[in-house]
Design an enzyme around this catalytic site. Structure first.
Site, PDB file in Angstrom:
ATOM      1  CG  ASP A 193     -45.458 -32.529  29.941  1.00 12.86           C
ATOM      2  OD1 ASP A 193     -46.232 -32.697  28.993  1.00 12.86           O
ATOM      3  OD2 ASP A 193     -44.215 -32.569  29.833  1.00 12.86           O
ATOM      4  CD  GLU A 275     -49.874 -34.547  28.148  1.00 15.39           C
ATOM      5  OE1 GLU A 275     -49.756 -33.896  27.107  1.00 15.39           O
ATOM      6  OE2 GLU A 275     -48.943 -35.205  28.636  1.00 15.39           O
ATOM      7  CB  CYS A 329     -47.696 -19.167  24.847  1.00 18.66           C
ATOM      8  SG  CYS A 329     -47.134 -17.997  26.106  1.00 18.66           S
ATOM      9  CG  ASP A 358     -40.664 -31.348  29.916  1.00 17.25           C
ATOM     10  OD1 ASP A 358     -41.099 -31.370  28.753  1.00 17.25           O
ATOM     11  OD2 ASP A 358     -39.700 -32.042  30.302  1.00 17.25           O
TER      12      ASP A 358
END
Length: 388
Positions: A193, A275, A329, A358
């Site tokens: 992340d 990502e 979640c 994070d």
């Protein structure tokens, strides 16, 4: 895969003067040709060669340097058109777009100039090069570098090398073809992340904090603003000394972070899930104090460093959709904006799971990476040309 090895030249004062004159002559010719290309609307290599090849030779350049100047100008306009097409230079009608399309591309006097094996020859054992200059062939120019870089240069160098002058120092950037390591089947994925407070957080619990770095960058911005407002001769001289310092620091930090992430994935037999951050600047909405931090940090560079280091190490890399990774979640997969009561805290409104925000995002990225791998949707990193 391609890597670019950067070695430092150690020319004598006479050799440095010849190199500077050569670089200035090539870039002066490139600026002249760029203006001609802009005026006539002819920017392809073939069109420029028909338009100005003989004129470039008449300006004191040999055949091969003239061709390299032609290609450099054509490539610059091709890159400009590509940036305009994807919107990197603003929308049509904007001031930025109008400025980019309303004048010819300009090359700095010390901008890099490519040389092929006809104009530049390497002597790895003697650690010297021989290079064409406007004053004739210059032989015996010494170079130096790290042991690993020099070994790679001697065994894997292919194609052209670029001559570059930065802050009075001379460098050669040589392209090397490096075989990719054999990739193994991953047993899982390390999710990464990327953020502002923490530059990178992995699903294994490693956090690379950016707090100290952000304070340093804020101090650099204040100094830059102060010098720009003063605008005296000494202020401009000081600003020039500091130019590029922040970029070099960020590059060094990105190299260190990417090296640790790839080493961890390789040691544990896992792949890396990243990502897909294309268009992040347009998608993300931030308060004004945070905009400079987001828009000046090279997240794409960090992702690229991870990708090429992973290729060398034989580690798989996949790219996942970043949508809602910070609001989902990682335990029950309930998505709710209210799951983030603060920047650092994730508290699921459905199952009550609590974790650092994070770290929770990195778990979601890792899970999406594994799901993509199971479905056969591996994302291949693009072809890379990077300076080691």
């Amino acid at each position: 895969m391609k890597l670019v090895v950067r070695v430092k030249l150690l020319p004598t004062p006479e050799q440095a003067a010849a190199l500077r004159a050569t670089l200035h002559a090539c870039n002066e010719a490139a600026n002249w040709l760029s203006f001609q290309a802009f005026q006539h609307g002819r920017t392809s290599r073939a069109a420029l060669q028909a338009l100005a090849y003989m004129e470039l030779k008449a300006r004191g350049l040999s055949a091969q340097p003239s061709l390299h100047v032609l290609r450099k100008v054509a490539d610059a306009y091709a890159a400009l058109k590509a940036n305009l097409r994807v919107g990197n230079l603003g929308k049509p009608g904007s001031k930025r777009y109008a400025k980019a399309t309303g004048e010819a591309v300009v090359f700095r006097p010390d901008a890099a100039q490519p040389f092929d094996d006809r104009c530049l020859s390497w002597q790895p054992e003697a650690r010297t090069v021989s290079i064409w200059t406007t004053s004739g062939r210059m032989k015996g120019i010494a170079f130096t570098g790290q042991a690993g870089q020099l070994a790679l240069l001697a065994s894997r160098r292919r194609g052209e090398s670029d001559l570059l002058c930065q802050a009075g120092q001379w460098y050669l950037l040589a392209t090397c073809e490096v075989p990719e390591a054999e990739t193994s089947q991953p047993i899982g994925f390390v999710g990464v992340d990327l953020g502002i407070v923490n530059i990178a957080t992995t699903s294994t619990g490693a956090r690379h904090s950016g707090r100290r770095l952000n304070r340093r960058r804020e101090a650099d911005r204040r100094l830059r603003t102060k010098l720009q407002r003063k605008n005296s001769k000494s202020a401009r001289r000081r600003a020039k000394r500091h130019a590029g310092k922040e970029a070099r620091r960020a590059r060094d930090i990105n190299h260190k972070i990417s090296k640790r992430i790839v080493a961890e994935a390789q040691r544990t037999g896992r792949g890396i899930a990243l990502e897909e951050l294309t268009g992040i600047r347009e998608r993300v909405r931030l308060r004004k104090p945070q905009r400079a931090t987001l828009h000046t940090w090279s997240f794409d560079q960090l992702g690229t460093f991870i990708a090429y280091k992973a290729k060398r190490a034989g580690v798989r890399v996949v790219y996942v959709d970043p949508a809602y990774t910070s609001q989902e979640c990682s335990q029950c997969h309930h998505i709710d904006r209210r799951n983030r009561p603060s920047q650092a805290v994730f508290a699921c409104r459905s199952c009550g799971f609590v974790e650092h925000a994070d770290l929770n995002s990195s778990h979601n990225i890792a899970a999406r990476g594994w799901w993509m791998w199971v479905r056969g949707g591996e994302s291949q990193a693009p072809a890379l040309t990077l300076t080691t």
